[in-house]
Write an enzyme that holds these catalytic residues in place. Structure first.
Site, mmCIF file in Angstrom:
data_model
loop_
_atom_site.group_PDB
_atom_site.id
_atom_site.type_symbol
_atom_site.label_atom_id
_atom_site.label_comp_id
_atom_site.label_asym_id
_atom_site.label_seq_id
_atom_site.Cartn_x
_atom_site.Cartn_y
_atom_site.Cartn_z
ATOM 1 N N GLY A 250 4.934 -5.075 22.401
ATOM 2 C CA GLY A 250 4.171 -3.849 22.617
ATOM 3 C C GLY A 250 4.721 -3.248 24.215
ATOM 4 O O GLY A 250 4.766 -2.342 24.215
ATOM 5 N N GLU B 199 7.995 -10.450 18.011
ATOM 6 C CA GLU B 199 6.609 -10.566 17.089
ATOM 7 C C GLU B 199 7.038 -11.502 16.042
ATOM 8 O O GLU B 199 6.035 -12.447 15.664
ATOM 9 C CB GLU B 199 6.596 -9.500 16.511
ATOM 10 C CG GLU B 199 5.683 -8.492 17.593
ATOM 11 C CD GLU B 199 6.534 -7.531 18.375
ATOM 12 O OE1 GLU B 199 7.898 -7.845 18.361
ATOM 13 O OE2 GLU B 199 6.208 -6.429 18.915
HETATM 14 N N1 CO8 Z 1 -0.667 -11.899 25.684
HETATM 15 C C1 CO8 Z 1 -1.512 -12.681 26.011
HETATM 16 N N2 CO8 Z 1 -1.262 -13.421 27.168
HETATM 17 C C2 CO8 Z 1 0.075 -13.540 27.460
HETATM 18 C C3 CO8 Z 1 1.091 -12.623 26.995
HETATM 19 C C4 CO8 Z 1 0.709 -12.076 25.687
HETATM 20 N N3 CO8 Z 1 1.559 -11.073 24.882
HETATM 21 N N4 CO8 Z 1 2.217 -12.916 27.627
HETATM 22 C C5 CO8 Z 1 1.979 -13.840 28.446
HETATM 23 N N5 CO8 Z 1 0.636 -14.120 28.277
HETATM 24 C C6 CO8 Z 1 -0.012 -15.237 29.407
HETATM 25 C C7 CO8 Z 1 0.260 -16.581 28.912
HETATM 26 O O1 CO8 Z 1 -0.551 -16.901 28.235
HETATM 27 C C8 CO8 Z 1 0.057 -17.158 30.509
HETATM 28 O O2 CO8 Z 1 -1.455 -17.219 30.546
HETATM 29 P P1 CO8 Z 1 -2.014 -18.835 31.021
HETATM 30 O O3 CO8 Z 1 -1.309 -18.746 32.622
HETATM 31 O O4 CO8 Z 1 -3.288 -18.400 31.171
HETATM 32 O O5 CO8 Z 1 -1.541 -19.716 30.176
HETATM 33 C C9 CO8 Z 1 0.412 -16.085 31.616
HETATM 34 O O6 CO8 Z 1 0.399 -14.926 30.716
HETATM 35 C C10 CO8 Z 1 1.926 -16.500 32.032
HETATM 36 O O7 CO8 Z 1 2.876 -16.550 30.694
HETATM 37 P P2 CO8 Z 1 3.512 -17.867 30.683
HETATM 38 O O8 CO8 Z 1 3.072 -19.082 31.369
HETATM 39 O O9 CO8 Z 1 4.158 -17.902 29.297
HETATM 40 O O10 CO8 Z 1 5.012 -17.579 31.602
HETATM 41 P P3 CO8 Z 1 6.482 -17.933 31.104
HETATM 42 O O11 CO8 Z 1 7.163 -17.373 32.520
HETATM 43 O O12 CO8 Z 1 6.501 -19.131 30.970
HETATM 44 O O13 CO8 Z 1 6.932 -17.032 30.043
HETATM 45 C C11 CO8 Z 1 6.988 -15.096 28.636
HETATM 46 C C12 CO8 Z 1 7.114 -15.646 29.983
HETATM 47 C C13 CO8 Z 1 8.365 -15.503 27.883
HETATM 48 C C14 CO8 Z 1 6.936 -13.571 28.699
HETATM 49 C C15 CO8 Z 1 6.153 -15.731 27.776
HETATM 50 O O14 CO8 Z 1 4.678 -15.341 28.244
HETATM 51 C C16 CO8 Z 1 5.667 -15.107 26.434
HETATM 52 O O15 CO8 Z 1 6.625 -15.324 25.622
HETATM 53 N N6 CO8 Z 1 4.857 -14.119 26.226
HETATM 54 C C17 CO8 Z 1 4.739 -13.768 25.011
HETATM 55 C C18 CO8 Z 1 5.515 -12.704 24.448
HETATM 56 C C19 CO8 Z 1 5.342 -11.953 23.181
HETATM 57 O O16 CO8 Z 1 5.265 -12.703 21.995
HETATM 58 N N7 CO8 Z 1 5.112 -10.800 22.949
HETATM 59 C C20 CO8 Z 1 4.994 -10.062 21.718
HETATM 60 C C21 CO8 Z 1 3.428 -9.995 21.580
HETATM 61 S S1 CO8 Z 1 2.720 -9.404 19.851
HETATM 62 C C22 CO8 Z 1 3.209 -7.671 20.158
HETATM 63 O O17 CO8 Z 1 3.535 -7.159 21.361
HETATM 64 C C23 CO8 Z 1 2.852 -6.918 18.928
HETATM 65 C C24 CO8 Z 1 2.605 -5.477 19.330
HETATM 66 C C25 CO8 Z 1 2.269 -4.797 18.042
HETATM 67 C C26 CO8 Z 1 0.672 -4.864 17.571
HETATM 68 C C27 CO8 Z 1 0.436 -4.003 16.682
HETATM 69 C C28 CO8 Z 1 -1.113 -3.892 16.272
HETATM 70 C C29 CO8 Z 1 -1.177 -2.898 15.211
#
Ligand code: CO8
Length: 255
Positions: free
Chosen positions: A106, A129
């Site tokens: 997103g 995703e």
């Molecule tokens: N949602 C919720 N929390 C998140 C997200 C997210 N997308 N991304 C990161 N966070 C949180 C982590 O859970 C973490 O929280 P905590 O400290 O409590 O564990 C904190 O942010 C820091 O993240 P990381 O520890 O994972 O940090 P890294 O530096 O190790 O990694 C990344 C960074 C690579 C960005 C990793 O966080 C990651 O892969 N994030 C998810 C990326 C992802 O998959 N995004 C796609 C999400 S789905 C989407 O966007 C679909 C949209 C369409 C919806 C349509 C509806 C109709």
């Protein structure tokens, strides 16, 4: 507002996405705050450009997975989850995304809802995703494909791999790449320039360019010609052309 910070500098409004603890993951509350804050500013003749930005580490790491994870298909459908983003795309004031760090899912889709994307050399774009068992849901399969073409869009969406700023620029996703410390100053300079032009012309220009992605060439050219004609009803047209002939800077009023 808990999830965004808004700052106005003359005719430019800067929106800072601000959920640092989750890398600016986009939840419903953030979306509502963003659209509610920008809607009145969109109609304000004193505002000529929006700049949307995140932190050094993340523009936005995607939709908030914690919010989405427990939802059922029926809930997603009946709530029309994320339809509120249509309120963002409906804004007619030019919008610049200034992207540093992660712009994933997103987050990449939000950047693509803007008219221009400028990237820091630290930026990484992706539609991961598929790694969550779903697909992009707020424009990724459509806008990304129009911007970078089928080959690159399929590659990114099916593998979930991230691309860096240089690859994003080569692919046509990003307009310009800057060293990270120059990103915001350069985005603001462009925003000030855009905001210094007549707002009706700027609004019309972005609408006409967007048409190119939606309609046939013939329809698009006709739309362009009609709105070009219409701009001759504006004081800005008279002023812009008079100023050129008088060899002086134009002073646009947005009328
Ligand atoms: N949602 C919720 N929390 C998140 C997200 C997210 N997308 N991304 C990161 N966070 C949180 C982590 O859970 C973490 O929280 P905590 O400290 O409590 O564990 C904190 O942010 C820091 O993240 P990381 O520890 O994972 O940090 P890294 O530096 O190790 O990694 C990344 C960074 C690579 C960005 C990793 O966080 C990651 O892969 N994030 C998810 C990326 C992802 O998959 N995004 C796609 C999400 S789905 C989407 O966007 C679909 C949209 C369409 C919806 C349509 C509806 C109709």
């Amino acid at each position: 507002m808990d999830n965004i910070k808004i700052e106005q500098r003359d005719r430019v409004v800067i929106v800072h996405l601000h959920r640092p603890e989750v890398l600016n993951a986009l939840n419903t509350e953030l979306m509502t705050e963003l659209v509610d804050a920008l809607r009145p500013l969109d109609r304000d003749p004193g505002v000529g450009c929006f700049v949307v930005t995140g932190s050094e580490r993340a523009f936005a790491a995607g939709a908030d997975i914690r919010e989405m994870a427990p939802k059922s298909s029926v809930e997603m459908f009946t709530e029309d989850f994320f339809a509120g983003w249509d309120g963002f795309t409906a804004l007619r004031t030019p919008k610049i995304a200034a992207v540093a760090g992660y712009a994933l899912g997103g987050g990449c889709e939000l950047a693509m809802m803007c008219d221009i994307i400028y990237a820091a050399d630290t930026a990484r774009f992706g539609q991961p995703e598929i790694t969550l068992g779903v697909i992009p849901g707020i424009g990724g399969t459509q806008r990304l494909t129009r911007l970078v073409g089928k080959a690159k869009a399929m590659d990114m969406i099916l593998t979930g791999r991230l691309i860096d700023a240089a690859e994003a620029e080569r692919a046509g996703l990003v307009a310009r790449v800057f060293p990270a410390d120059r990103l915001l100053p350069e985005a603001l300079a462009a925003a000030e320039k855009i905001a210094g032009y007549g707002k009706p012309a700027a609004m019309t220009a972005r609408e006409a360019v967007d048409r190119a992605q939606e309609v046939s060439l013939r329809e698009g050219l006709l739309f362009e010609r009609r709105v070009f004609h219409a701009l001759f009803a504006t004081e800005d047209q008279a002023e812009g052309m008079r100023a050129f002939l008088d060899k002086r800077p134009a002073h646009f009023t947005g009328r």
